[in-house]
Design a protein around this motif. Structure first.
Motif, short mmCIF file in Angstrom:
data_model
loop_
_atom_site.label_atom_id
_atom_site.label_comp_id
_atom_site.label_asym_id
_atom_site.label_seq_id
_atom_site.Cartn_x
_atom_site.Cartn_y
_atom_site.Cartn_z
N GLY A 70 -5.30 0.52 10.86
CA GLY A 70 -6.36 1.43 11.30
C GLY A 70 -7.33 1.78 10.20
N VAL A 71 -7.59 0.83 9.32
CA VAL A 71 -8.58 1.02 8.26
C VAL A 71 -9.56 -0.16 8.27
CG1 VAL A 71 -7.03 2.34 6.77
CG2 VAL A 71 -7.18 -0.14 6.48
N LYS A 72 -10.70 0.01 7.63
CA LYS A 72 -11.67 -1.07 7.53
C LYS A 72 -11.18 -2.12 6.53
CE LYS A 72 -15.62 1.84 8.59
NZ LYS A 72 -16.93 2.30 8.16
N THR A 73 -11.63 -3.36 6.71
CA THR A 73 -11.23 -4.41 5.77
C THR A 73 -11.70 -4.09 4.35
OG1 THR A 73 -13.16 -5.74 6.33
CG2 THR A 73 -11.11 -6.25 7.49
N SER A 74 -12.82 -3.40 4.23
CA SER A 74 -13.29 -3.04 2.89
C SER A 74 -12.30 -2.09 2.21
CB SER A 74 -14.68 -2.40 2.95
OG SER A 74 -14.66 -1.24 3.77
N SER A 75 -11.61 -1.28 2.99
CA SER A 75 -10.59 -0.39 2.43
C SER A 75 -9.41 -1.20 1.89
CB SER A 75 -10.08 0.58 3.48
OG SER A 75 -11.10 1.45 3.89
N ILE A 76 -9.07 -2.28 2.57
CA ILE A 76 -7.98 -3.13 2.10
C ILE A 76 -8.35 -3.74 0.75
CG2 ILE A 76 -6.52 -5.13 2.61
CD1 ILE A 76 -7.04 -4.52 5.61
N HIS A 77 -9.60 -4.18 0.64
CA HIS A 77 -10.08 -4.77 -0.61
C HIS A 77 -10.05 -3.75 -1.76
CE1 HIS A 77 -11.24 -8.80 0.61
NE2 HIS A 77 -11.65 -8.28 1.75
N TYR A 78 -10.16 -2.47 -1.43
CA TYR A 78 -10.08 -1.43 -2.45
C TYR A 78 -8.69 -1.45 -3.10
CZ TYR A 78 -9.48 3.24 -4.44
OH TYR A 78 -9.20 4.29 -5.28
N TYR A 79 -7.65 -1.59 -2.28
CA TYR A 79 -6.28 -1.59 -2.78
C TYR A 79 -5.85 -2.96 -3.30
CZ TYR A 79 -5.98 2.86 -0.36
OH TYR A 79 -6.20 4.15 0.05
N PHE A 80 -6.29 -3.99 -2.62
CA PHE A 80 -5.90 -5.36 -2.93
C PHE A 80 -7.16 -6.23 -2.88
CE2 PHE A 80 -2.41 -3.26 -0.68
CZ PHE A 80 -1.43 -3.30 -1.66
N PRO A 81 -7.83 -6.41 -4.01
CA PRO A 81 -9.11 -7.13 -4.03
C PRO A 81 -9.04 -8.52 -3.39
CG PRO A 81 -8.75 -6.05 -6.13
CD PRO A 81 -7.48 -5.88 -5.34
N THR A 82 -7.88 -9.21 -3.56
CA THR A 82 -7.76 -10.55 -2.96
C THR A 82 -6.46 -10.64 -2.17
OG1 THR A 82 -6.54 -11.50 -4.83
CG2 THR A 82 -8.98 -11.56 -4.95
N LYS A 83 -6.41 -11.63 -1.33
CA LYS A 83 -5.19 -11.88 -0.56
C LYS A 83 -4.04 -12.23 -1.51
CE LYS A 83 -3.68 -14.40 3.56
NZ LYS A 83 -4.08 -15.39 4.57
N GLU A 84 -4.36 -12.90 -2.61
CA GLU A 84 -3.35 -13.21 -3.62
C GLU A 84 -2.75 -11.91 -4.18
OE1 GLU A 84 -2.89 -15.23 -8.06
OE2 GLU A 84 -4.75 -15.52 -6.94
N ASP A 85 -3.58 -10.93 -4.48
CA ASP A 85 -3.09 -9.65 -4.99
C ASP A 85 -2.14 -8.99 -3.99
OD1 ASP A 85 -4.69 -9.79 -7.35
OD2 ASP A 85 -6.40 -8.94 -6.26
N LEU A 86 -2.53 -9.02 -2.74
CA LEU A 86 -1.71 -8.42 -1.69
C LEU A 86 -0.39 -9.17 -1.54
CD1 LEU A 86 -1.20 -6.52 0.71
CD2 LEU A 86 -2.54 -8.09 2.12
N ALA A 87 -0.44 -10.48 -1.48
CA ALA A 87 0.77 -11.28 -1.30
C ALA A 87 1.72 -11.11 -2.49
CB ALA A 87 0.42 -12.75 -1.11
#
Length: 185
Positions: free
Chosen positions: A36-53
């Motif tokens: 329930g957040v914008k994709t830009s918010s996800i990039h705030y926490y995890f700039p790339t998919k690699e960072d998130l994974a």
């Protein structure tokens, strides 16, 4: 939602979705809808998919390994293996997911190098723990590693990972329960 809660929710959902679909089976848009957040918010926490994974794998690995290391070290090897099997069974959840690192291993060619190394480390940590248990079991004459606990541990761990795929495929946990029986005397 506060920042820590959003971040934790993103990590939890990323782990779950990768356990069902793999690294290439989700996008930040999928996560934005789930959390329930914008994709830009996800990039705030995890700039790339690699960072998130990478963060998801590290958190998952820490959680799983702490559960494994919490198994009573004074228990007989056969009991340790039983507890390990039960821990592995928790991964299945509702039957639609497999081990995060097992799923990502299937995506190994498309994984970023840091994520690949984290997945390899998870496999090695499990194999090392199993090798110790198998060596103890041979000494206690309750488990059979064919005199080669390291090789037997790698085979056993591969069997555990494969059993999760089969459990999901056939919608039964029986495949997992059969794995540990292969090394019992």
């Amino acid at each position: 939602m506060d920042k820590n809660t959003v971040r934790e929710s993103l990590l939890d959902h990323a782990q779950t979705i990768m356990m069902m679909r793999g690294y290439n089976g989700f996008s930040y848009r999928d996560l934005s809808e789930l959390v329930g957040v914008k994709t830009s918010s996800i990039h705030y926490y995890f700039p790339t998919k690699e960072d998130l994974a990478l963060e998801a794998v590290n958190a998952y690995s820490a959680d799983v390994m702490s559960s494994i290391y919490a198994i009573d070290s004074s228990a007989p090897a056969e009991k340790k293996l039983d507890r390990y099997t039960r821990l592995f069974g928790r991964i299945i959840g509702d039957g639609r997911q497999v081990c995060l690192c097992g799923m990502l291993a299937a995506d190994i060619e498309s994984l970023p190098e840091k994520v690949r190394h984290a997945v390899q480390s998870f496999f090695k940590a499990n194999e090392n723990w199993l090798a110790k248990v198998l060596a103890e079991g041979e000494a206690q004459d309750t488990l059979d590693a064919g005199g080669k606990p390291d090789a037997a541990a790698r085979a056993l761990y591969a069997a555990f990972q494969g059993s999760l795929l089969a459990c999901r495929l056939f919608q039964t946990r029986a495949r997992l329960d059969e794995v540990a029986d292969t090394v019992r005397r």
